[in-house]
Design an enzyme around this catalytic site. Sequence first.
Site, PDB file in Angstrom:
ATOM      1  N   ASN A 257       0.817  -1.232   0.000  1.00  9.75           N
ATOM      2  CA  ASN A 257       0.000   0.000   0.000  1.00  9.75           C
ATOM      3  C   ASN A 257       0.845   1.275   0.000  1.00  9.75           C
ATOM      4  O   ASN A 257       0.506   2.251  -0.667  1.00  9.75           O
ATOM      5  CB  ASN A 257      -0.913   0.028   1.229  1.00  9.75           C
TER       6      ASN A 257
ATOM      7  N   SER B 222       5.507  11.065   7.445  1.00 13.15           N
ATOM      8  CA  SER B 222       5.060  10.936   8.831  1.00 13.15           C
ATOM      9  C   SER B 222       6.185  11.190   9.827  1.00 13.15           C
ATOM     10  O   SER B 222       7.372  10.964   9.541  1.00 13.15           O
ATOM     11  CB  SER B 222       4.528   9.521   9.047  1.00 13.15           C
TER      12      SER B 222
ATOM     13  N   TYR C 191       6.262   0.817   9.313  1.00 20.70           N
ATOM     14  CA  TYR C 191       5.479   1.917   8.741  1.00 20.70           C
ATOM     15  C   TYR C 191       6.386   3.136   8.490  1.00 20.70           C
ATOM     16  O   TYR C 191       6.346   3.750   7.408  1.00 20.70           O
ATOM     17  CB  TYR C 191       4.339   2.268   9.708  1.00 20.70           C
TER      18      TYR C 191
ATOM     19  N   LYS D 282       7.431   5.222   5.005  1.00 22.74           N
ATOM     20  CA  LYS D 282       7.296   6.665   4.793  1.00 22.74           C
ATOM     21  C   LYS D 282       8.634   7.274   4.364  1.00 22.74           C
ATOM     22  O   LYS D 282       8.695   8.126   3.482  1.00 22.74           O
ATOM     23  CB  LYS D 282       6.749   7.332   6.057  1.00 22.74           C
TER      24      LYS D 282
HETATM   25  N1  LIG Z   1      -3.575  10.937  10.672  1.00 25.23           N
HETATM   26  C1  LIG Z   1      -2.346  11.291  11.030  1.00 25.23           C
HETATM   27  O1  LIG Z   1      -2.145  11.855  12.104  1.00 25.23           O
HETATM   28  C2  LIG Z   1      -1.191  11.026  10.129  1.00 25.23           C
HETATM   29  C3  LIG Z   1      -1.328  10.494   8.855  1.00 25.23           C
HETATM   30  N2  LIG Z   1      -0.232  10.326   8.047  1.00 25.23           N
HETATM   31  C4  LIG Z   1      -0.375   9.804   6.694  1.00 25.23           C
HETATM   32  O2  LIG Z   1      -1.436  10.464   6.036  1.00 25.23           O
HETATM   33  C5  LIG Z   1      -2.104   9.570   5.158  1.00 25.23           C
HETATM   34  C6  LIG Z   1      -3.584   9.546   5.492  1.00 25.23           C
HETATM   35  O3  LIG Z   1      -3.722   9.084   6.813  1.00 25.23           O
HETATM   36  P1  LIG Z   1      -5.142   9.049   7.546  1.00 25.23           P
HETATM   37  O4  LIG Z   1      -6.084   9.934   6.821  1.00 25.23           O
HETATM   38  O5  LIG Z   1      -4.889   9.275   8.978  1.00 25.23           O
HETATM   39  O6  LIG Z   1      -5.522   7.533   7.337  1.00 25.23           O
HETATM   40  P2  LIG Z   1      -6.950   6.914   6.963  1.00 25.23           P
HETATM   41  O7  LIG Z   1      -6.828   5.452   7.142  1.00 25.23           O
HETATM   42  O8  LIG Z   1      -8.026   7.655   7.682  1.00 25.23           O
HETATM   43  O9  LIG Z   1      -7.031   7.255   5.413  1.00 25.23           O
HETATM   44  C7  LIG Z   1      -6.254   6.577   4.470  1.00 25.23           C
HETATM   45  C8  LIG Z   1      -7.118   6.313   3.273  1.00 25.23           C
HETATM   46  O10 LIG Z   1      -6.336   5.646   2.277  1.00 25.23           O
HETATM   47  C9  LIG Z   1      -7.097   4.583   1.742  1.00 25.23           C
HETATM   48  N3  LIG Z   1      -6.183   3.549   1.260  1.00 25.23           N
HETATM   49  C10 LIG Z   1      -5.391   2.731   1.986  1.00 25.23           C
HETATM   50  N4  LIG Z   1      -4.706   1.908   1.165  1.00 25.23           N
HETATM   51  C11 LIG Z   1      -5.078   2.217  -0.098  1.00 25.23           C
HETATM   52  C12 LIG Z   1      -4.745   1.724  -1.372  1.00 25.23           C
HETATM   53  N5  LIG Z   1      -3.875   0.709  -1.502  1.00 25.23           N
HETATM   54  N6  LIG Z   1      -5.316   2.275  -2.455  1.00 25.23           N
HETATM   55  C13 LIG Z   1      -6.206   3.288  -2.329  1.00 25.23           C
HETATM   56  N7  LIG Z   1      -6.580   3.811  -1.157  1.00 25.23           N
HETATM   57  C14 LIG Z   1      -6.018   3.277  -0.042  1.00 25.23           C
HETATM   58  C15 LIG Z   1      -7.952   4.082   2.905  1.00 25.23           C
HETATM   59  O11 LIG Z   1      -9.089   3.388   2.440  1.00 25.23           O
HETATM   60  C16 LIG Z   1      -8.302   5.394   3.608  1.00 25.23           C
HETATM   61  O12 LIG Z   1      -9.486   5.969   3.087  1.00 25.23           O
HETATM   62  C17 LIG Z   1      -1.434   8.203   5.324  1.00 25.23           C
HETATM   63  O13 LIG Z   1      -0.508   8.033   4.272  1.00 25.23           O
HETATM   64  C18 LIG Z   1      -0.716   8.318   6.642  1.00 25.23           C
HETATM   65  O14 LIG Z   1       0.429   7.501   6.667  1.00 25.23           O
HETATM   66  C19 LIG Z   1       1.019  10.662   8.455  1.00 25.23           C
HETATM   67  C20 LIG Z   1       1.218  11.146   9.706  1.00 25.23           C
HETATM   68  C21 LIG Z   1       0.160  11.380  10.637  1.00 25.23           C
HETATM   69  O1  LIG Z   2       1.897   8.598  11.015  1.00 27.57           O
HETATM   70  C1  LIG Z   2       1.035   8.580  11.853  1.00 27.57           C
HETATM   71  O2  LIG Z   2       1.230   9.259  13.006  1.00 27.57           O
HETATM   72  C2  LIG Z   2       0.151   9.560  13.890  1.00 27.57           C
HETATM   73  C3  LIG Z   2       0.750   9.906  15.241  1.00 27.57           C
HETATM   74  O3  LIG Z   2       1.512   8.796  15.693  1.00 27.57           O
HETATM   75  P1  LIG Z   2       1.232   8.135  17.103  1.00 27.57           P
HETATM   76  O4  LIG Z   2       2.338   7.156  17.286  1.00 27.57           O
HETATM   77  O5  LIG Z   2       1.268   9.237  18.117  1.00 27.57           O
HETATM   78  O6  LIG Z   2      -0.140   7.522  17.062  1.00 27.57           O
HETATM   79  C4  LIG Z   2      -0.815   8.372  13.974  1.00 27.57           C
HETATM   80  O7  LIG Z   2      -1.887   8.669  14.832  1.00 27.57           O
HETATM   81  C5  LIG Z   2      -1.286   8.066  12.566  1.00 27.57           C
HETATM   82  O8  LIG Z   2      -2.196   6.980  12.570  1.00 27.57           O
HETATM   83  C6  LIG Z   2      -0.106   7.685  11.719  1.00 27.57           C
HETATM   84  O9  LIG Z   2      -0.531   7.527  10.387  1.00 27.57           O
END
Ligand SMILES: NC(=O)C1=CN([C@@H]2O[C@H](COP(=O)(O)OP(=O)(O)OC[C@H]3O[C@@H](n4cnc5c(N)ncnc54)[C@H](O)[C@@H]3O)[C@@H](O)[C@H]2O)C=CC1
Ligand SMILES: O=C1O[C@H](COP(=O)(O)O)[C@@H](O)[C@H](O)[C@H]1O
EC number: 1.1.1.388
Length: 254
Positions: free
Chosen positions: A84, A109, A146, A150
């Site tokens: 992914n 991340s 993970y 990234k």
């Molecule tokens: N939420 C956070 O605090 C953080 C998020 N990120 C990064 O931001 C991005 C989004 O994260 P979130 O919105 O929190 O996660 P999320 O899980 O809410 O959203 C990710 C979306 O990507 C879709 N997805 C997953 N694999 C896929 C694939 N192979 N093809 C198409 N769609 C796919 C999922 O269905 C989901 O809708 C991720 O790459 C994550 O690593 C990075 C750091 C912190």
């Molecule tokens: O990259 C990500 O980081 C956030 C924050 O990390 P955490 O270790 O404090 O949970 C995480 O919530 C998120 O799912 C992840 O995609």
Amino acid sequence: MDEPVLLTGAGGRVGRAVLQGLEDEYEWKLLLHSPPDEEPDHEYLIGDVTDEETVAEAMDGVGAVIHLAGDPRPSAPWPSVLSNNIDGTQKMYEAAVDEGVEKFVFASSNHAVGAYETDERTPDMYRRDDDFRLDGTEFPRPGNHYGVSKATGEVLGRYYHDEYGIAVCNIRIGNLTKGHPPIDYERGQAMWLSYPDCARIHRCALEADYGFEIVYGISDNDRKYYSLERAREALGYDPQDNSAEWDGDEHVAE
Ligand SMILES: NC(=O)C1=CN([C@@H]2O[C@H](COP(=O)(O)OP(=O)(O)OC[C@H]3O[C@@H](n4cnc5c(N)ncnc54)[C@H](O)[C@@H]3O)[C@@H](O)[C@H]2O)C=CC1
Ligand SMILES: O=C1O[C@H](COP(=O)(O)O)[C@@H](O)[C@H](O)[C@H]1O
């Protein structure tokens, strides 16, 4: 940006924060992983970023990409991040350069550098009087698979920028929570990214002029161990939120 912006992972948390703030500012093309409960207000398609046909169709006619799709779990197993996050991101870059896309914004991340949080530095580094800072020039230092995925996404961007000239902005996103910072979690408060600031930094990444960047995506928290200097300088990011404003209040994390 005259052409549409492709937003992958549009149905997730970061995707919702971006759309919530920038919905009316761009023409969006959304890539969703599964059919939505409600019909989106924007053009969309459903598919997987590891599927070349889907990715080519998604990329068709767009001027910029915000690539969020992937497995976001810090505990995600290797087969999942390999497919992914790493393979999916490589396919996205390949299609982007084929299409002549100008800008690629990648959701990196805090976990790409998680292993800087050593036993000696923590928990002091999470506190406001500590001056330890990572600024984006340091080597990646992941603490889990993970994070490795990234860091690899960032390196893929370096390659596609150097080889094909596509502008790349890697945003090392901190901890995105809606409404308020995480409670009882100093680390999360130090790297809090509010929903409005999440939209702000992505707007900056779409608008600014740059070649290849690695920036930290956090709010302007009093507690911090990520420098905002590069995001301010290269992108013009001006965060408006600060987890310190919530100190002493009781809130339930979402
Ligand atoms: N939420 C956070 O605090 C953080 C998020 N990120 C990064 O931001 C991005 C989004 O994260 P979130 O919105 O929190 O996660 P999320 O899980 O809410 O959203 C990710 C979306 O990507 C879709 N997805 C997953 N694999 C896929 C694939 N192979 N093809 C198409 N769609 C796919 C999922 O269905 C989901 O809708 C991720 O790459 C994550 O690593 C990075 C750091 C912190
Ligand atoms: O990259 C990500 O980081 C956030 C924050 O990390 P955490 O270790 O404090 O949970 C995480 O919530 C998120 O799912 C992840 O995609």
